[in-house]
Write a protein that holds these residues in place. Structure first.
Motif, PDB file in Angstrom:
ATOM      1  N   GLY A  37      36.458  30.541  35.795  1.00 29.91           N
ATOM      2  CA  GLY A  37      36.811  31.415  36.907  1.00 29.91           C
ATOM      3  C   GLY A  37      37.166  32.820  36.456  1.00 29.91           C
ATOM      4  O   GLY A  37      36.715  33.809  37.040  1.00 29.91           O
ATOM      5  N   ILE A  38      37.966  32.929  35.401  1.00 26.78           N
ATOM      6  CA  ILE A  38      38.347  34.246  34.882  1.00 26.78           C
ATOM      7  C   ILE A  38      37.128  34.988  34.342  1.00 26.78           C
ATOM      8  O   ILE A  38      36.964  36.199  34.553  1.00 26.78           O
ATOM      9  CB  ILE A  38      39.435  34.096  33.798  1.00 26.78           C
ATOM     10  N   ILE A  64      45.943  33.644  38.640  1.00 28.58           N
ATOM     11  CA  ILE A  64      46.547  34.645  39.525  1.00 28.58           C
ATOM     12  C   ILE A  64      47.036  35.852  38.727  1.00 28.58           C
ATOM     13  O   ILE A  64      46.762  37.007  39.072  1.00 28.58           O
ATOM     14  CB  ILE A  64      47.703  34.030  40.332  1.00 28.58           C
ATOM     15  N   HIS A  65      47.789  35.593  37.658  1.00 33.15           N
ATOM     16  CA  HIS A  65      48.333  36.685  36.851  1.00 33.15           C
ATOM     17  C   HIS A  65      47.216  37.546  36.263  1.00 33.15           C
ATOM     18  O   HIS A  65      47.313  38.774  36.238  1.00 33.15           O
ATOM     19  CB  HIS A  65      49.221  36.125  35.739  1.00 33.15           C
ATOM     20  N   THR A  66      46.141  36.894  35.806  1.00 31.30           N
ATOM     21  CA  THR A  66      45.022  37.642  35.228  1.00 31.30           C
ATOM     22  C   THR A  66      44.324  38.491  36.291  1.00 31.30           C
ATOM     23  O   THR A  66      44.021  39.675  36.065  1.00 31.30           O
ATOM     24  CB  THR A  66      44.012  36.681  34.579  1.00 31.30           C
ATOM     25  N   VAL A  67      44.057  37.887  37.440  1.00 30.34           N
ATOM     26  CA  VAL A  67      43.383  38.600  38.528  1.00 30.34           C
ATOM     27  C   VAL A  67      44.202  39.810  38.968  1.00 30.34           C
ATOM     28  O   VAL A  67      43.679  40.929  39.108  1.00 30.34           O
ATOM     29  CB  VAL A  67      43.124  37.657  39.719  1.00 30.34           C
ATOM     30  N   LYS A  68      45.501  39.613  39.193  1.00 26.50           N
ATOM     31  CA  LYS A  68      46.346  40.700  39.677  1.00 26.50           C
ATOM     32  C   LYS A  68      46.538  41.787  38.620  1.00 26.50           C
ATOM     33  O   LYS A  68      46.716  42.959  38.957  1.00 26.50           O
ATOM     34  CB  LYS A  68      47.704  40.148  40.140  1.00 26.50           C
ATOM     35  N   ARG A  69      46.502  41.408  37.354  1.00 24.77           N
ATOM     36  CA  ARG A  69      46.615  42.412  36.287  1.00 24.77           C
ATOM     37  C   ARG A  69      45.349  43.261  36.214  1.00 24.77           C
ATOM     38  O   ARG A  69      45.411  44.480  36.062  1.00 24.77           O
ATOM     39  CB  ARG A  69      46.863  41.720  34.950  1.00 24.77           C
TER      40      ARG A  69
END
Length: 403
Positions: A37-38, A64-69
């Protein structure tokens, strides 16, 4: 068309969800785990991410943390199983748009996707093209109507009978339905009933011939917005469709605001259950007060005021001030009258004081007053410790119309 990245490790669920999201008029990219996904997120740059929270290898929180970053504006919706609701609510406080409990309610998923699309449209000023289903068994009028409506830059699907209309409706996201009353296989009334059983997120306009007025009136009782007599006046038809689009957009916006309220209430409840909401003004007043305000204001999409038990105001945020256009000193009839402009209609001083009494006397965590079809006021206790310890009431206001 907006692009959705769907991350779900269960293959059956992933395929079913992908099919539904496509029906909602999104392009779908699927990933079987968080790592893939990432990788897809970095290469495909989707507008929306749907992700399960609990997955092997890389879980949903890391996604979530990766997407928002990487992309703070990307809208994220999470799926959660039993026992993961607190984690999902915590994720919302950190910027996730919504969470859905498993097994997933597709109506709630549609609502979440609609909210995500609304936010993206607002940021980019995109125009949404309504999808219109035209069901008319006479070929020449049907072709003529389709050509006229396509000139309005609307997406038109046309069918020749009620059965095909219901079939297309079940596989395609439709906003406005134009139904002839008399059609082969399934007539307009029965087709409308079957569509309502599939979903209720559309508006219907009935086309009726001479002598069919009673059937058209029955269709309106069953939820149709209006009916037009044949031969159809084209200007009147376009006007009716524009009104239907406006009504549907308004109804959807109200549903989105209601869902936001639901999430806000859950966030408030979680905060107050974790610990008493206490601001200690003996020390580090600025830091603690600002942290508290940030914690609430960043996670509650509505206007906020803080009052004493006697209804005197001690704080009012900018969102509320913008709505009422004056600075009140307490909760009074003038303030309630101003709130009517945003849809806070059915509210009285007594309702507010009764809810406050419950909070103080029964030590309730959250009280909600329904003030209209889609509008609410939510109240919760906070405590400020200074020379004395004193309780106040935080009121979060959600109207039926945006300011």
């Amino acid at each position: 068309m907006y692009k959705v990245l769907l991350i779900e490790d269960d293959e059956t669920a992933r395929k079913q969800l992908a099919k539904y999201v496509q029906k909602e008029r999104f392009e779908v990219i699927s990933a079987e785990n968080g790592r893939v996904g990432i990788e897809l997120f970095q290469s495909e740059h989707p507008h929306i991410v749907l992700t399960d929270l609990k997955m092997p290898d890389i879980d949903g929180l890391e996604v979530i943390h990766t997407v928002k970053r990487l992309s703070p504006e990307t809208e994220v919706i999470v799926f959660t199983g039993y026992g993961e609701v607190d984690t999902a609510i915590a994720a919302i406080r950190e910027g996730v748009l919504d969470y859905l409990k498993k097994p997933i309610d597709l109506d709630i998923l549609s609502l979440a996707l609609g909210r995500a699309k609304e936010k993206i449209n607002m940021r980019h000023s995109d125009n949404v093209v309504p999808h219109i289903l035209l069901a008319e068994d006479e070929e020449i009028p049907r072709i003529r109507l389709k050509r006229v409506l396509e000139k309005e830059q609307w997406k038109i699907f046309d069918v020749a009978n009620g059965e095909d209309a219901v079939s297309l409706f079940s596989h395609t996201k439709i906003d406005i339905v134009l139904l002839d009353i008399k059609m082969p296989k399934i007539d307009g009334l029965e087709a409308l009933h079957k569509m309502r059983e599939i979903n209720d997120d559309f508006e219907a306009i009935i086309l009726t011939g001479y002598g069919d007025e009673q059937s058209a009136i029955q269709a309106m009782r069953d939820g149709a917005l209006s009916f037009l007599r044949k031969p159809v006046d084209l200007d009147q038809l376009i006007l009716s469709i524009e009104k239907a689009i406006e009504k549907l957009s308004g109804d959807r916006a109200l549903k989105y605001r209601t869902r936001e309220l639901e999430l806000a209430r859950q966030i408030i409840a979680q905060i107050t259950e974790e610990e008493d909401v206490i601001i200690n003004i003996h020390k580090t007043i600025v830091e603690q007060a600002m942290n508290f305000a940030q914690r609430l204001l960043d996670s509650i999409p509505m206007s906020i005021i803080v009052i004493k038990r006697d209804l005197t105001l001690i704080y009012i945020n900018k969102s509320m001030l913008d709505m009422i256009d004056f600075t009140p000193e307490k909760i009074d009839e003038k303030l309630l009258d101003n709130l009517k402009r945003i849809g806070i209609k059915d509210i009285s001083i007594k309702q507010i004081t009764d809810s406050i009494d419950i909070l103080f006397n029964a030590h309730g965590r959250v009280e909600t007053i329904k003030t209209g079809t889609y509008s609410f006021i939510t109240l919760t206790l906070i405590t400020i410790v200074g020379e004395v310890k004193e309780n106040y009431v935080l009121m979060a206001v959600r109207g039926e119309r945006l300011p």
